[in-house]
Design an enzyme around this catalytic site. Structure first.
Site, PDB file in Angstrom:
ATOM      1  CB  CYS A 170      52.983  28.578  41.710  1.00 17.65           C
ATOM      2  SG  CYS A 170      52.320  26.941  41.315  1.00 17.65           S
ATOM      3  CG  HIS A 180      51.613  17.940  27.964  1.00 18.82           C
ATOM      4  ND1 HIS A 180      52.165  17.126  28.934  1.00 18.82           N
ATOM      5  CD2 HIS A 180      52.646  18.631  27.414  1.00 18.82           C
ATOM      6  CE1 HIS A 180      53.480  17.325  28.962  1.00 18.82           C
ATOM      7  NE2 HIS A 180      53.795  18.219  28.047  1.00 18.82           N
ATOM      8  CB  CYS A 222      45.900  15.204  29.279  1.00 20.46           C
ATOM      9  SG  CYS A 222      46.340  13.557  29.789  1.00 20.46           S
ATOM     10  CB  CYS A 244      49.815  26.550  38.256  1.00 19.87           C
ATOM     11  SG  CYS A 244      49.051  27.718  39.403  1.00 19.87           S
ATOM     12  CB  CYS A 257      43.886   9.903  28.013  1.00 25.77           C
ATOM     13  SG  CYS A 257      43.712  11.132  29.326  1.00 25.77           S
ATOM     14  CB  CYS A 265      50.264  28.073  44.494  1.00 26.58           C
ATOM     15  SG  CYS A 265      49.308  28.241  42.968  1.00 26.58           S
ATOM     16  CG  ASP A 271      43.106  14.521  21.715  1.00 27.45           C
ATOM     17  OD1 ASP A 271      42.824  15.165  22.753  1.00 27.45           O
ATOM     18  OD2 ASP A 271      43.960  13.631  21.706  1.00 27.45           O
ATOM     19  CG  HIS A 329      54.337  19.693  34.319  1.00 26.39           C
ATOM     20  ND1 HIS A 329      54.277  19.948  32.971  1.00 26.39           N
ATOM     21  CD2 HIS A 329      53.972  18.401  34.482  1.00 26.39           C
ATOM     22  CE1 HIS A 329      53.885  18.842  32.342  1.00 26.39           C
ATOM     23  NE2 HIS A 329      53.701  17.889  33.243  1.00 26.39           N
ATOM     24  CB  CYS A 351      47.677  24.866  41.679  1.00 25.20           C
ATOM     25  SG  CYS A 351      49.456  24.560  41.660  1.00 25.20           S
TER      26      CYS A 351
END
Length: 134
Positions: free
Chosen positions: A100, A106, A121, A97, A66, A51, A110, A103, A48
């Site tokens: 902490c 997602h 992703c 995460c 993607c 953190c 698939d 974000h 992350c």
């Protein structure tokens, strides 16, 4: 959820770049095909960016086409938090995460041809990479 790493927005702003803060703390998304870690192929560990909690091993990274770094599983199930996300008029699963609450991106079901069928992703800005010593 209670996180082991908890800071105020001012503290996060002092530690992260403006772009990282937007992604990690405000759930923004970096533009596809722009991430520094998209084409990273060395062996190592992804953590992350906020953190430094361990999130993904390089052996689970794959080219999903993607435009963002993709992984088929996290380093362990407790490393990430999965949250239902109904924004933008669609049903998705947000990945945060677990240490902490930042974000990361997602996860989608698939990841064809992977052992799990999942595609985590992730935003490059949400991750740090440490290459494995040879």
């Amino acid at each position: 959820m209670d996180y082991t790493v908890s800071k105020s927005n001012d503290e996060w702003r002092g530690e992260l770049t403006q772009e990282q803060f937007a992604v990690l703390r405000e759930a923004a998304t970096e533009r596809p095909w722009t991430g520094e870690l998209l084409d990273e192929e060395r062996s190592g560990l992804y953590t992350c960016a906020a953190c430094h909690a361990e999130l993904f091993k390089s052996g689970t990274k794959f080219d999903s086409g993607c435009g963002w770094p993709s992984f088929y599983e996290s380093i362990n199930p407790e490393a990430v938090q999965l949250i239902e996300d109904n924004t933008l008029g669609m049903m998705r699963t947000e990945v945060r995460c677990a240490a902490c609450g930042s974000h990361l991106g997602h996860v989608f079901p698939d990841g064809l041809g992977t052992p799990t069928g999942d595609r985590y992703c992730m935003n490059s800005l949400a991750l740090d990479f440490s290459a494995e010593d040879k």
